[in-house]
Design a protein around this motif. Structure first.
Motif, short mmCIF file in Angstrom:
data_model
loop_
_atom_site.label_atom_id
_atom_site.label_comp_id
_atom_site.label_asym_id
_atom_site.label_seq_id
_atom_site.Cartn_x
_atom_site.Cartn_y
_atom_site.Cartn_z
N LEU A 284 85.14 63.39 17.73
CA LEU A 284 86.30 62.75 17.29
C LEU A 284 87.26 64.19 16.51
O LEU A 284 86.13 64.48 15.87
CB LEU A 284 86.52 61.17 16.87
CG LEU A 284 86.85 60.39 17.49
CD1 LEU A 284 85.51 59.98 18.72
CD2 LEU A 284 87.19 59.01 16.90
N CYS A 285 88.39 64.54 16.68
CA CYS A 285 89.17 64.94 15.18
C CYS A 285 88.96 63.65 14.10
O CYS A 285 89.24 62.90 14.40
CB CYS A 285 90.31 64.98 15.89
SG CYS A 285 90.35 66.49 17.12
N VAL A 286 88.33 64.66 13.02
CA VAL A 286 88.33 64.23 11.67
C VAL A 286 89.29 63.76 10.52
O VAL A 286 89.77 65.57 10.69
CB VAL A 286 86.51 63.82 11.00
CG1 VAL A 286 86.72 62.94 10.07
CG2 VAL A 286 86.03 62.75 12.14
N GLY A 314 86.18 70.59 11.99
CA GLY A 314 87.35 70.85 12.08
C GLY A 314 87.92 69.60 11.34
O GLY A 314 88.84 69.55 10.70
N VAL A 315 86.75 69.14 10.05
CA VAL A 315 87.62 67.83 9.30
C VAL A 315 88.46 68.87 8.21
O VAL A 315 88.26 70.39 7.77
CB VAL A 315 85.93 67.52 8.62
CG1 VAL A 315 86.41 66.47 7.42
CG2 VAL A 315 85.20 66.61 9.65
N ASP A 316 89.12 68.86 7.94
CA ASP A 316 90.01 68.67 7.01
C ASP A 316 90.75 67.69 6.17
O ASP A 316 91.01 66.72 6.02
CB ASP A 316 90.92 69.10 7.76
CG ASP A 316 92.71 68.29 8.42
OD1 ASP A 316 93.63 67.34 7.27
OD2 ASP A 316 92.05 67.47 9.10
N LEU A 366 90.25 76.67 0.93
CA LEU A 366 91.12 76.77 1.37
C LEU A 366 91.38 76.10 2.03
O LEU A 366 92.74 75.93 2.81
CB LEU A 366 91.46 77.98 0.22
CG LEU A 366 92.31 78.06 -1.21
CD1 LEU A 366 92.45 79.40 -2.01
CD2 LEU A 366 92.82 77.07 -1.91
N SER A 367 90.84 76.75 3.27
CA SER A 367 91.08 76.47 4.99
C SER A 367 90.72 75.00 4.69
O SER A 367 91.50 74.92 6.61
CB SER A 367 90.13 77.12 4.74
OG SER A 367 88.82 77.04 5.42
N LEU A 368 90.16 74.44 4.31
CA LEU A 368 90.50 73.05 4.66
C LEU A 368 91.49 72.31 4.25
O LEU A 368 91.86 71.25 4.33
CB LEU A 368 88.78 72.36 3.93
CG LEU A 368 87.42 73.23 4.25
CD1 LEU A 368 86.29 72.25 3.54
CD2 LEU A 368 87.12 73.52 6.16
N VAL A 369 91.65 72.69 2.85
CA VAL A 369 93.35 72.18 2.72
C VAL A 369 94.06 72.24 2.14
O VAL A 369 94.61 73.34 2.32
CB VAL A 369 92.10 71.99 0.87
CG1 VAL A 369 92.46 73.19 -0.06
CG2 VAL A 369 93.22 70.82 0.54
N SER A 370 95.24 70.84 2.29
CA SER A 370 96.72 71.37 2.58
C SER A 370 97.23 70.25 1.26
O SER A 370 96.71 69.35 1.05
CB SER A 370 97.16 71.10 3.61
OG SER A 370 97.15 69.65 4.21
N ALA A 371 98.10 70.67 1.01
CA ALA A 371 98.65 70.02 -0.40
C ALA A 371 100.32 69.05 -0.13
O ALA A 371 101.13 69.63 0.71
CB ALA A 371 99.57 70.44 -1.24
N ARG A 372 100.06 67.59 0.71
CA ARG A 372 101.19 67.20 1.34
C ARG A 372 102.05 66.28 0.05
O ARG A 372 101.27 65.40 -0.81
CB ARG A 372 100.71 66.07 1.61
CG ARG A 372 101.96 65.27 2.55
CD ARG A 372 101.59 64.66 3.87
NE ARG A 372 102.92 64.12 4.72
CZ ARG A 372 101.90 63.09 5.52
NH1 ARG A 372 101.28 62.79 5.57
NH2 ARG A 372 103.79 62.59 5.91
N HIS A 373 103.41 66.41 -0.51
CA HIS A 373 103.46 65.46 -0.31
C HIS A 373 103.42 65.56 -2.60
O HIS A 373 103.57 64.86 -3.50
CB HIS A 373 103.42 64.10 -0.79
CG HIS A 373 104.26 63.50 0.49
ND1 HIS A 373 104.01 61.97 0.92
CD2 HIS A 373 104.92 63.81 1.16
CE1 HIS A 373 104.24 61.99 2.42
NE2 HIS A 373 105.30 63.00 2.15
#
Length: 447
Positions: A284-286, A314-316, A366-373
């Motif tokens: 699965l994608c996680v 592909g874990v983020d 940094l390739s694993l993380v995104s900042a939302r909101h």
């Protein structure tokens, strides 16, 4: 002393009646009884007019009234149901409130809530989907499922047992069958996201997955704590289904004691890690969500290091700040949750990302993380473009202080969460020097 006499609040239908100071605009779908229930588009404009007697009212009074109008608009969005009339449009029944009509969006992303079925009935609760012609790339079904956690930042443990948001519909499966059939008839594949306080603990989950198995065009993502997947038997029963292709869980720290304290259940941290292992073992994608609070913001770098061994699969990690759910949480409710325990300030967020940027393995992390909101001015300029996840449209329970109007980077920025605005005030946001942040101080507290 500021003039505290009330301004006149205007609810307008159409641009010809727009108030002088527009605070919020909500597109709606409504039925016109005189024409056999024909569905039409309309627009509600929220704002205020200054009466002649108040023409000299202070800026603070105007700001307070603006916040009131915005809160009222958000309340109506949360209500999901508005019955009334407006001048020149008597007898209109307005429902399925949306900030932007999904029919205008190609490959729309929609959310249907089980509580709507309880409040509105099956047919009316489907109006949002049926009035969204064309492809629907993702549909989230939010179920009123039970949960054995009590997360500090979750609305559900604090709702009264009889609250409509907790309503469970005896017609859920009938409703879901119509939803899935409607999606299957649309062009292109669709993703169905099953969510709720803890969808794995919903006794109807198996029946819902059986319904979804009828449609090869529909893929399933599970969203929630996912701790139940630590049970090998449940993991096989759910993740072994061909249509279940992805899951997104929540992990708040690399330290078990911090995560468990934030979610209110001992052993939850270990269960999340076991759930990730179980999902990856089945291909699965996680994805992982994390809410940054004063108790865990400083753990960001080490949390990413914990997840990094799974990066090849592909874990983020998607990080965000606490913001109350649009459904069922009034300002008085989230204020009661002790904002000092939930709401980080800009300095703490910048420090957490600055530490990440200085790490010797920063590029990989940094390739694993995104900042939302998270307001873009709260992020260090040196890594802002790498981590920001822009928002496409205004979000419930967010606000843009006056300084945001002059910010060259305001497009795609969510602004401040309402709790952050309440805790830190409008000065917590300040304009960037350029859309990209060029010329901003790299890692200091300056922007």
């Amino acid at each position: 002393m500021a003039d505290r006499r009330p301004h006149r609040l205007t609810l307008a239908f159409g641009p010809e009646q727009a108030p002088r100071h527009v605070i919020d605009v909500i597109d709606i779908v409504y039925a016109e009884p005189a024409q056999g229930g024909l569905l039409r588009l309309g627009r509600l404009v929220f704002g205020y007019r200054e009466t002649p007697a108040l023409s000299g009212a202070s800026a603070k009074v105007l700001e307070r009234e603006a916040r009131f109008c915005k809160a009222l608009a958000a309340t109506l969005v949360r209500a999901h149901l508005l019955v009334g009339w407006t001048r020149g449009h008597e007898g209109l029944e307005a429902f399925a409130l949306e900030r932007r009509c999904a029919s205008e969006a190609e490959g729309a992303k929609l959310m249907l809530v089980e509580a709507d079925v309880v409040i509105m009935g099956i047919e009316r609760s489907l109006a949002k989907l049926r009035y969204s012609p064309g492809a629907v790339s993702q549909l989230e079904l939010f179920l009123s499922a039970p949960c054995d956690q009590a997360c500090r930042f979750c609305v559900y443990p604090y709702l009264d047992p009889g609250h409509p948001a907790l309503g469970r519909s005896p017609g859920l499966l009938e409703w879901a069958a119509q939803v899935f059939a409607e999606l299957d008839a649309r062009p292109g594949p669709s993703a169905v996201q099953l969510s709720g306080p803890d969808v794995l603990r919903d006794p109807r989950l198996g029946a819902l997955l059986d319904l979804l198995a009828r449609y090869s065009s529909l893929e399933v993502e599970l969203l929630g704590p996912m701790t139940g997947l630590a049970d090998p038997q449940l993991a096989e029963a759910v993740l072994g289904r061909e249509q279940v292709v992805a899951m997104r869980t929540t992990l708040l720290s690399h330290r078990p004691e911090v995560h468990d304290a934030l979610v209110g259940r001992a052993g939850a941290h270990a269960d999340v890690l076991a759930a990730i292992d179980a999902a990856l073992a089945r291909g699965l994608c996680v994805g992982v969500n994390s809410v940054l609070t004063p108790d865990n913001a400083g753990d960001l770098t080490e949390l990413l290091r914990l997840l990094e061994p799974w990066s090849g699969a592909g874990v983020d990690l998607q990080v965000q700040l606490y913001h109350p759910e649009a459904l069922g949480m009034e300002p008085e409710g989230w204020r009661a949750l002790a904002l000092e325990r939930l709401v980080c300030g800009p300095a703490q967020i910048r420090a957490a990302f600055a530490e990440l940027a200085r790490a010797p393995d920063a590029d990989a992390l940094l390739s694993l993380v995104s900042a939302r909101h998270i307001a873009h001015c709260w992020l260090p300029a040196s890594i802002r473009e790498r981590v920001v996840e822009p928002v496409a449209e205004p979000q419930d329970n967010f606000t843009t202080p006056p300084a945001c109007a002059d910010c060259p980077g305001r497009e795609g920025c969510p602004g401040l969460t309402m709790p952050a605005f309440e805790r830190w005030g409008p000065e917590a946001a300040s304009p960037l020097k350029s859309p990209s942040g060029a010329g901003d101080a790299a890692l200091s507290g300056e922007r």
